[in-house]
Design a protein around this motif. Structure first.
Motif, short mmCIF file in Angstrom:
data_model
loop_
_atom_site.label_atom_id
_atom_site.label_comp_id
_atom_site.label_asym_id
_atom_site.label_seq_id
_atom_site.Cartn_x
_atom_site.Cartn_y
_atom_site.Cartn_z
N ALA A 251 0.84 -1.20 0.00
CA ALA A 251 0.00 0.00 0.00
C ALA A 251 0.88 1.25 0.00
O ALA A 251 0.56 2.26 -0.66
CB ALA A 251 -0.93 -0.01 1.22
N PHE A 252 2.00 1.19 0.73
CA PHE A 252 2.94 2.31 0.74
C PHE A 252 3.57 2.50 -0.64
O PHE A 252 3.72 3.63 -1.13
CB PHE A 252 4.03 2.07 1.79
N LEU B 127 3.63 5.77 -3.17
CA LEU B 127 4.84 6.32 -3.78
C LEU B 127 4.75 6.30 -5.30
O LEU B 127 5.24 7.22 -5.98
CB LEU B 127 6.07 5.51 -3.31
N THR B 128 4.12 5.27 -5.85
CA THR B 128 3.94 5.18 -7.30
C THR B 128 3.03 6.30 -7.80
O THR B 128 3.31 6.95 -8.82
CB THR B 128 3.35 3.82 -7.68
N LEU B 129 1.95 6.56 -7.08
CA LEU B 129 1.03 7.63 -7.47
C LEU B 129 1.73 8.99 -7.42
O LEU B 129 1.58 9.82 -8.33
CB LEU B 129 -0.20 7.63 -6.56
N PRO C 112 -3.35 14.57 1.40
CA PRO C 112 -4.19 13.84 2.37
C PRO C 112 -3.83 12.35 2.43
O PRO C 112 -3.84 11.74 3.51
CB PRO C 112 -5.61 14.06 1.85
N LEU C 113 -3.51 11.77 1.28
CA LEU C 113 -3.15 10.35 1.25
C LEU C 113 -1.83 10.13 1.97
O LEU C 113 -1.65 9.14 2.70
CB LEU C 113 -3.05 9.85 -0.19
N CYS C 114 -0.86 11.06 1.78
CA CYS C 114 0.43 10.94 2.45
C CYS C 114 0.27 11.01 3.97
O CYS C 114 0.87 10.22 4.71
CB CYS C 114 1.37 12.05 1.97
N LEU C 115 -0.55 11.94 4.44
CA LEU C 115 -0.77 12.09 5.88
C LEU C 115 -1.45 10.85 6.45
O LEU C 115 -1.10 10.38 7.55
CB LEU C 115 -1.60 13.34 6.16
N ALA C 116 -2.43 10.32 5.72
CA ALA C 116 -3.12 9.11 6.19
C ALA C 116 -2.16 7.94 6.27
O ALA C 116 -2.20 7.15 7.23
CB ALA C 116 -4.28 8.79 5.25
N MET C 117 -1.26 7.81 5.29
CA MET C 117 -0.33 6.69 5.29
C MET C 117 0.65 6.82 6.44
O MET C 117 1.02 5.81 7.08
CB MET C 117 0.41 6.64 3.95
N PRO D 94 11.87 2.37 6.63
CA PRO D 94 12.41 3.33 5.65
C PRO D 94 11.37 4.06 4.80
O PRO D 94 11.53 5.27 4.56
CB PRO D 94 13.33 2.46 4.79
N PRO D 95 10.29 3.40 4.30
CA PRO D 95 9.35 4.16 3.45
C PRO D 95 8.75 5.37 4.14
O PRO D 95 8.44 6.37 3.48
CB PRO D 95 8.27 3.11 3.12
#
Length: 440
Positions: free
Chosen positions: A189-190, A194-196, A396-401, A415-416
């Protein structure tokens, strides 16, 4: 004529002398990125909690030293502030004489070690990260599929790389290049996020970017059958739908209405859907049917440990008890506040949840709060605020992850997590200028 030829030869040698060190730095950065995307590969005896390897961070340190010696090293005020927090986390130790050196180096020093990933990520180009993702995602898929084909062959090939890889057991999905299906699914999922982010940056620059890595990351989550992976993808998908802006249609309320209607429909229909046998799907069904039922699953460990972290911060009057305190005091805080009765734990989990404090923490927010108090809370707010004010796409997606990483059992050395924060400070990954007041 001869002097011109000599001048040309000298210029060539000078270019080679400059290019060689630069190439060495690029190789170190590229290999570090590969290891960031393969966080569970273990080379040698050194590994952080949950078998996360430190080599990605150590290679980033090598890159920074090389950069300092051969060129210029960009270090922002935010980087220095994070380093100050990291040093404090190393020094603020609960009963230093009773904390083992192994625990101290693997947990308290993780922030200092991973600081290098944060800084090195500002030198990463979208094209480099895209090549790394296009290389590592198929590796994850190949090892996952091998686990379905032959568990014996999978373990024979994988155990030298991931010593604690378990393979497909107990109704769970593939583990691929990770110890457990949960680690595999959530990491995928991470990688999806990163791909997006990378595709968006490349598309902004006019590149035509293939979509197959996005599909492959989703396929890998399905292979994991992981509840954490499924939940993460659902959250990312929901946030993407609610926050995307289509040209000429900037209003978001119709999307919220659609999501609300879908949730209502699911609540009415969910009771008729039988269990699937796929752990990730069944956990989602259980969440919709009876959220309190999650306390009768392994999620109870994380829920209770997060509660212990908050209570520990309050009990210490915001000071925290110091590094190493979670394992020593977590069980006592659990008993003092009678959390078993508060959460209504019964049967197996009423016995096993208190015992979980004798092992490795199953979430990281509680460790940060209990051991470092308000300093730990301030540190978390700093990291999240920095990403929120950056110009990175899919904020928002980065913060949620980031939140989902630390609310679960992924350690400080994962590391991710640090790579994502570093990319938020990298203008190459910005889709819009940073907002006023951002530290990027």
């Amino acid at each position: 004529m001869m002097s011109q030829a000599m001048g040309t030869a000298w210029d060539g040698r000078a270019a080679m002398s400059v290019a060689a060190p630069d190439m060495l730095g690029r190789i170190a950065l590229a290999v570090a990125l590969v290891l960031c995307c393969l966080p569970y590969l273990v080379f040698g005896p050194i590994a952080a909690p949950s078998q996360v390897q430190p080599w990605a961070a150590l290679l980033c340190w090598a890159f920074l030293v090389h950069r300092l010696l051969t060129a210029t090293l960009r270090v922002t005020g935010f980087h220095l502030l994070v380093l100050c927090f990291a040093l404090w986390f190393m020094l603020y130790v609960s009963e230093p004489g009773s904390v083992g050196l192994d625990y101290y180096l693997r947990r308290s020093a993780s922030f200092v070690i991973c600081w290098a990933i944060l800084v090195a990520a500002t030198y990463v180009s979208p094209s480099l990260l895209w090549r790394v993702l296009a290389f590592t995602l198929p590796l994850w898929t190949m090892f996952a599929l091998l686990g379905f084909v032959s568990k014996g062959a999978y373990l024979a090939v994988t155990r030298p790389l991931v010593p604690t890889a378990s393979g497909i057991i107990g109704g769970r999905g593939a583990t691929s290049l990770a110890p457990e299906a949960t680690d595999f699914g959530f990491t995928m999922a991470f990688m999806l996020l990163l791909t997006l982010v990378t595709r968006k940056a490349l598309s902004r620059d006019g590149a035509v970017v293939p979509v197959w890595p996005v599909g492959l990351a989703l396929f890998n989550v399905l292979l994991s059958q992981s509840g954490s992976g499924f939940f993460a993808v659902m959250v990312l998908g929901g946030l993407w739908y609610l926050t995307q802006r289509t040209a000429g249609r900037g209003r978001l309320w119709p999307r919220y209405l659609v999501v609300g209607l879908m949730v209502l429909a699911a609540l009415f229909l969910i009771g008729t859907i039988p269990e699937t046998g796929i752990r990730g799907v069944d956990l989602i069904l259980l969440t919709l049917r009876s959220p309190t039922g999650l306390l009768d699953t392994t999620l109870s460990y994380r829920i209770v440990q997060n509660a212990v972290g908050i209570l520990g911060m309050m009990d210490s009057h915001g000071l925290g008890y110091g590094a190493g305190a979670f394992l020593k005091l977590g069980g006592a805080i659990y008993a003092r506040h009678d959390l078993g009765a508060f959460f209504g734990l019964t049967g197996y989990y009423a016995t096993s949840v208190p015992l979980s404090f004798d092992g490795s923490p199953l979430a990281y927010f509680p460790v940060l709060f209990l051991e470092y108090g308000l300093i730990g809370l301030t540190f978390a707010v700093l990291l999240f605020r920095t990403v929120a004010l950056s110009g990175i796409s899919f904020r928002p997606l980065c913060l949620a992850m980031m939140f989902m990483t630390w609310v679960q059992s992924f350690p400080a050395a994962y590391p991710p997590f640090w790579l994502l924060i570093g990319l938020a400070l990298n203008p190459g990954f910005w889709i819009a200028p940073a907002r006023q007041g951002g530290v990027a």
